[in-house]
Write a protein that holds these residues in place. Structure first.
Motif, PDB file in Angstrom:
ATOM      1  N   LEU A 125     -30.813  11.477  -8.489  1.00 29.14           N
ATOM      2  CA  LEU A 125     -30.046  12.467  -7.729  1.00 29.14           C
ATOM      3  C   LEU A 125     -30.854  13.712  -7.398  1.00 29.14           C
ATOM      4  O   LEU A 125     -30.397  14.568  -6.643  1.00 29.14           O
ATOM      5  CB  LEU A 125     -28.790  12.854  -8.513  1.00 29.14           C
ATOM      6  N   LYS A 126     -32.063  13.808  -7.934  1.00 22.16           N
ATOM      7  CA  LYS A 126     -32.896  14.992  -7.704  1.00 22.16           C
ATOM      8  C   LYS A 126     -33.877  14.804  -6.558  1.00 22.16           C
ATOM      9  O   LYS A 126     -34.774  15.617  -6.370  1.00 22.16           O
ATOM     10  CB  LYS A 126     -33.656  15.334  -8.995  1.00 22.16           C
ATOM     11  N   SER A 127     -33.740  13.733  -5.803  1.00 21.84           N
ATOM     12  CA  SER A 127     -34.655  13.432  -4.702  1.00 21.84           C
ATOM     13  C   SER A 127     -33.862  12.809  -3.562  1.00 21.84           C
ATOM     14  O   SER A 127     -32.927  12.030  -3.803  1.00 21.84           O
ATOM     15  CB  SER A 127     -35.733  12.456  -5.177  1.00 21.84           C
ATOM     16  N   PRO A 128     -34.205  13.131  -2.316  1.00 22.42           N
ATOM     17  CA  PRO A 128     -33.478  12.521  -1.190  1.00 22.42           C
ATOM     18  C   PRO A 128     -33.532  10.997  -1.200  1.00 22.42           C
ATOM     19  O   PRO A 128     -32.526  10.327  -1.023  1.00 22.42           O
ATOM     20  CB  PRO A 128     -34.181  13.116   0.039  1.00 22.42           C
ATOM     21  N   VAL A 129     -34.727  10.435  -1.398  1.00 27.90           N
ATOM     22  CA  VAL A 129     -34.831   8.976  -1.413  1.00 27.90           C
ATOM     23  C   VAL A 129     -34.144   8.413  -2.644  1.00 27.90           C
ATOM     24  O   VAL A 129     -33.537   7.343  -2.610  1.00 27.90           O
ATOM     25  CB  VAL A 129     -36.312   8.530  -1.335  1.00 27.90           C
ATOM     26  N   GLY A 130     -34.208   9.142  -3.763  1.00 30.37           N
ATOM     27  CA  GLY A 130     -33.507   8.708  -4.966  1.00 30.37           C
ATOM     28  C   GLY A 130     -32.008   8.698  -4.773  1.00 30.37           C
ATOM     29  O   GLY A 130     -31.317   7.783  -5.239  1.00 30.37           O
ATOM     30  N   ARG A 131     -31.488   9.708  -4.065  1.00 27.58           N
ATOM     31  CA  ARG A 131     -30.054   9.744  -3.790  1.00 27.58           C
ATOM     32  C   ARG A 131     -29.620   8.545  -2.945  1.00 27.58           C
ATOM     33  O   ARG A 131     -28.555   7.965  -3.164  1.00 27.58           O
ATOM     34  CB  ARG A 131     -29.682  11.041  -3.070  1.00 27.58           C
ATOM     35  N   ALA A 132     -30.451   8.205  -1.970  1.00 23.17           N
ATOM     36  CA  ALA A 132     -30.132   7.037  -1.146  1.00 23.17           C
ATOM     37  C   ALA A 132     -30.066   5.775  -2.001  1.00 23.17           C
ATOM     38  O   ALA A 132     -29.189   4.922  -1.821  1.00 23.17           O
ATOM     39  CB  ALA A 132     -31.161   6.895  -0.031  1.00 23.17           C
ATOM     40  N   PHE A 133     -31.009   5.640  -2.930  1.00 26.29           N
ATOM     41  CA  PHE A 133     -31.047   4.497  -3.840  1.00 26.29           C
ATOM     42  C   PHE A 133     -29.809   4.482  -4.728  1.00 26.29           C
ATOM     43  O   PHE A 133     -29.144   3.452  -4.901  1.00 26.29           O
ATOM     44  CB  PHE A 133     -32.325   4.582  -4.676  1.00 26.29           C
ATOM     45  N   PHE A 134     -29.451   5.646  -5.285  1.00 20.14           N
ATOM     46  CA  PHE A 134     -28.291   5.778  -6.164  1.00 20.14           C
ATOM     47  C   PHE A 134     -27.012   5.431  -5.410  1.00 20.14           C
ATOM     48  O   PHE A 134     -26.156   4.695  -5.906  1.00 20.14           O
ATOM     49  CB  PHE A 134     -28.224   7.217  -6.693  1.00 20.14           C
TER      50      PHE A 134
END
Length: 784
Positions: A183-192
């Motif tokens: 949740l601390k990264s744009p690409v990570g949020r997309a993955f989450f």
């Protein structure tokens, strides 16, 4: 936790008047207040439909006097039974211990002794709607539904859910800490967002003691493995997380050590060879038969006899340096990629004198125990009731649970039935398990193995497999019937695709032979004899078989294309299967395997009528395009775009004819047969070649220069997906069977870009398309 759906199978006038119906509807409303969904069925037919489609049932309320839905002429389940009996029986066949309440409508029903005895063993309680309040009745049903939903969860999955519900902070690996890090990264949020929080909350560390240990087999994990052993019929079961390939390597590494002899089905997966490389064993190969389509058949009974095995060991050059001329391990593929399964009891009896350990690689056969059609066809069926304890081999089965059961990718199991000749001590086997396992297991994958086990437990297992078998049979018969209709119509060319299966079956009631396509679906789904490879039958094309020794699995459907036959005959025209499957891909239909004139379709539990109906429609469309000689840029536009110089202006029928002429002129199928039947000469054990490979003792050699060289890596060509050359084997003479076959493949790939073979262990020169084989350098060829 969701509590699911309650089925109300009650007639419209449940108590003989509108007020009775109203009372049961009040019960339904109360259940909805408990968070349950209610599904109403007013006839036996409606109830059957609900039971077929509604897997989320938590309870059922059934009226004994439920109408059958066929009108006044309908029949009852059995003499003296209400039509509700049919629903009760169907529930027992579909669900494991689903709480079911029987609605008693009339005053005469106060006497429960009028009911058949089996009813009291089936239901958990009785409901007289006017004797209790709707709230009380609903409370009883809701309580039973909650208990059922809680108790159906298998051990590990239940524990994982409890841990997830506790919402504990994570101070251990993995570092994403329940997904927070993403949740601390744009690409990570997309993955989450794509996978959802629950996946990440259940991705845990082995530090979570409440869930047990995969290596120690303790806690809920150990309980889940023991539950799987019970369900799959094993003495002990191990969960494996890197697929059946890892399971194969694990078993091979445990069963045989350096310079011991292993008997290996030549129709084996490459992971079996990898296990031999790791262990340092010396393979002696057992050769299966083949047919005119190029399909690998079973090992003939004579091939696994003690006399033949002893002769193969004595004649193998690798035996000279072996610890002993007695094999310590034998591995057989069951079922084969194309769906051929053995009578495993007979195989065990045949191989018992030759090896104390027998491994059935059942990567594609994890469902076999759960339907009577496959009785005696799977490894765990071999037990002390079949062979005496002095001669019985220890049996291993490795199963890729995710392939044809419902589990996540890479999920697999090892099942063991130990015998006194070669006892499997858990602590010793666990050393091999830990060498190939991981200390960072994906807990959702473990849970999927646990859930796959739970889905097979009890009557629901047979229900699920029977559904797949039934749909496969319907499709098989539909293809034949479609071909008949085309021939009878007389308004188009009479050809159509075929199905590799018996032409006729025996009606056990009359002893008459009847066409396969006209046989009752119930007969085909219940009688294994319908699927036996009868000795000498032309449809399968395999020689030297015994009655009942081998069976075709109905859920593995091989479509046949015009051009060749199972007995090796060749037609003037044909449709190579690679062209067909390329077209099917444009229709978003991806098949499992394509050979020269056959393609394999898997009927897993996920197959539906709509799914196979779409395939049948695509086959008809291909026929229409072929008959019209449609331009190739309309049929396979992507192919023409990628290779315009080769295919511009071509037509579908023209391409098929050109490819058919090439395949028959090169005699590719006969070259394939010779390459697999006349095994290359072994020079070194596989481990020796691997050592040369990693220490710079190998080089890549063109086929034109490869005669007499020793292969350093395995060569596996798809089709047919079976190793054709093993490390340490000689490539043979320039005109020998192996190089002839590889040159034919090389020439085909050059002639038909976009249809190339998938060859592992072969590198293709990008400039001219030459095949390059990894060989032991001549200056490094030394004795093992």
């Amino acid at each position: 936790m969701d509590t699911g759906t309650v089925l109300f199978a009650v007639r419209e006038d449940a108590l003989g008047d509108a007020g009775g119906t109203e009372q049961l509807h009040r019960v339904g409303k109360e259940l909805e207040a408990h968070g349950l969904d209610v599904r109403w069925a007013r006839t036996v037919r409606e109830a059957r439909a609900a039971l077929q489609t509604e897997a989320g049932l938590s309870a059922a309320v059934v009226a004994w006097d439920l109408p059958d839905g066929h009108g006044p002429g309908g029949t009852r389940e059995a003499a003296g039974d209400g039509s509700g009996a049919a629903v009760l029986r169907r529930i027992g066949h579909r669900f494991l211990k689903l709480p079911t309440f029987l609605v008693m409508a009339d005053e005469d029903d106060q006497d429960l002794t009028r009911l058949p005895l089996w009813v009291s063993e089936t239901v958990v309680g009785y409901i007289w709607p006017w004797e209790d309040t709707p709230a009380f009745i609903a409370g009883r049903v809701a309580g039973a539904a909650r208990a059922y939903r809680r108790d159906i969860l298998p051990p590990f999955f239940a524990a994982l859910r409890r841990f997830d519900d506790a919402h504990e902070y994570s101070w251990h690996t993995p570092a994403h800490s329940g997904g927070v890090a993403f949740l601390k990264s744009p690409v990570g949020r997309a993955f989450f967002a794509y996978y959802g929080e629950r996946l990440f909350r259940s991705d845990l560390s082995i530090s979570v003691e409440e869930l047990g240990s995969l290596f120690e087999h303790t806690g809920p994990i150990g309980e889940a493995e023991r539950n799987a052993a019970r369900v799959f019929g094993a003495d002990r079961t191990y969960f494996v997380l890197h697929g059946n390939s890892t399971a194969d390597r694990m078993v091979g590494h445990y069963c045989v050590t350096a310079d011991e002899i292993a008997l290996v089905d030549r129709n084996c997966h490459k992971s079996v060879l990898h296990g031999l490389v790791i262990s340092g064993a010396r393979p002696v190969y057992l050769v299966p038969t083949r047919n005119g389509y190029g399909l690998a058949g079973p090992l003939p009974p004579q091939e696994i006899s003690a006399e033949t095995v002893a002769g193969r060991i004595a004649g193998n050059p690798l035996s000279a340096g072996a610890v002993s001329h007695r094999a310590q391990y034998a591995v057989v593929t069951n079922s084969t990629y194309d769906g051929l399964s053995y009578d495993t009891v007979e195989v065990a009896r045949a191989l018992a004198p030759s090896s104390p350990r027998l491994h059935f690689d059942e990567a594609w056969f994890a469902y076999a125990r759960f339907h009577p059609l496959y009785a005696r066809r799977y490894g765990m069926a071999v037990g002390p009731e079949h062979l005496d304890e002095e001669s019985r081999p220890t049996v291993f089965s490795t199963q890729s649970t995710h392939k044809l059961l419902a589990a996540l990718s890479q999920s697999a199991m090892v099942h063991v039935r130990s015998a006194p000749r070669a006892p499997v001590e858990h602590d010793r086997f666990n050393e091999a398990f830990m060498m190939h396992g991981t200390t960072s297991p994906l807990y959702p994958a473990i849970a999927s193995l646990d859930v796959a086990t739970g889905m097979m437990d009890g009557p629901q297992g047979r229900w699920l497999i029977e559904e797949a078998v039934t749909e496969a049979i319907r499709f098989r018969q539909a293809v034949v019937h479609t071909g008949r209709r085309i021939a009878q119509a007389g308004d188009r060319p009479e050809w159509f695709f075929g199905v590799w299966q018996p032409d006729t079956v025996t009606d056990p009631a009359t002893g008459d032979r009847i066409p396969f396509a006209d046989a009752p679906a119930a007969l085909l789904g219940e009688d294994p004899a319908c699927w036996h490879l009868e000795p000498g039958a032309q449809w399968h094309g395999f020689a030297s078989l015994a009655e009942g020794y081998c069976m075709l699995d109905p859920v593995k459907v091989t479509l046949t294309c015009p051009g060749v036959s199972a007995d090796g005959g060749t037609g003037d025209w044909g449709i190579p299967a690679r062209v067909l499957t390329s077209y099917l891909a444009t229709r978003d239909i991806v098949v499992e395997k394509t050979d020269s004139y056959t393609t394999l379709i898997l009927f897993s539990m996920g197959i539906t009528k709509g799914k196979w109906g779409t395939l049948l429609d695509a086959l008809m469309d291909f026929k229409s395009l072929f008959d019209a000689d449609a331009p190739l840029d309309q049929v396979l536009p992507g192919l023409v775009e990628r290779h315009p110089q080769r295919y511009s202006g071509a037509t579908l029928r023209g391409l098929c004819q050109e490819m058919h002429d090439h395949l028959t002129g090169a005699e590719l199928i006969s070259a394939l047969d010779a390459a697999f039947q006349q095994l290359p000469e072994p020079v070194f054990a596989p481990r020796h070649c691997y050592q040369r490979l990693v220490r710079g003792g190998t080089e890549r050699v063109r086929l034109a220069e490869a005669a007499g060289r020793v292969a350093a890596a395995m060569v596996t060509v798809t089709p047919p997906g079976i190793p054709v050359l093993m490390p340490g084997e000689s490539l043979g003479e320039p005109q020998g069977p192996l190089l002839r076959y590889l040159r034919a493949l090389e020439a085909f790939d050059r002639a038909f870009p976009g249809f190339h073979s998938e060859a592992h262990g072969v590198t293709t020169d990008p400039d001219n398309g030459d095949y390059l084989i990894e060989c032991v350098r001549r200056d490094r060829v030394t004795a093992t």
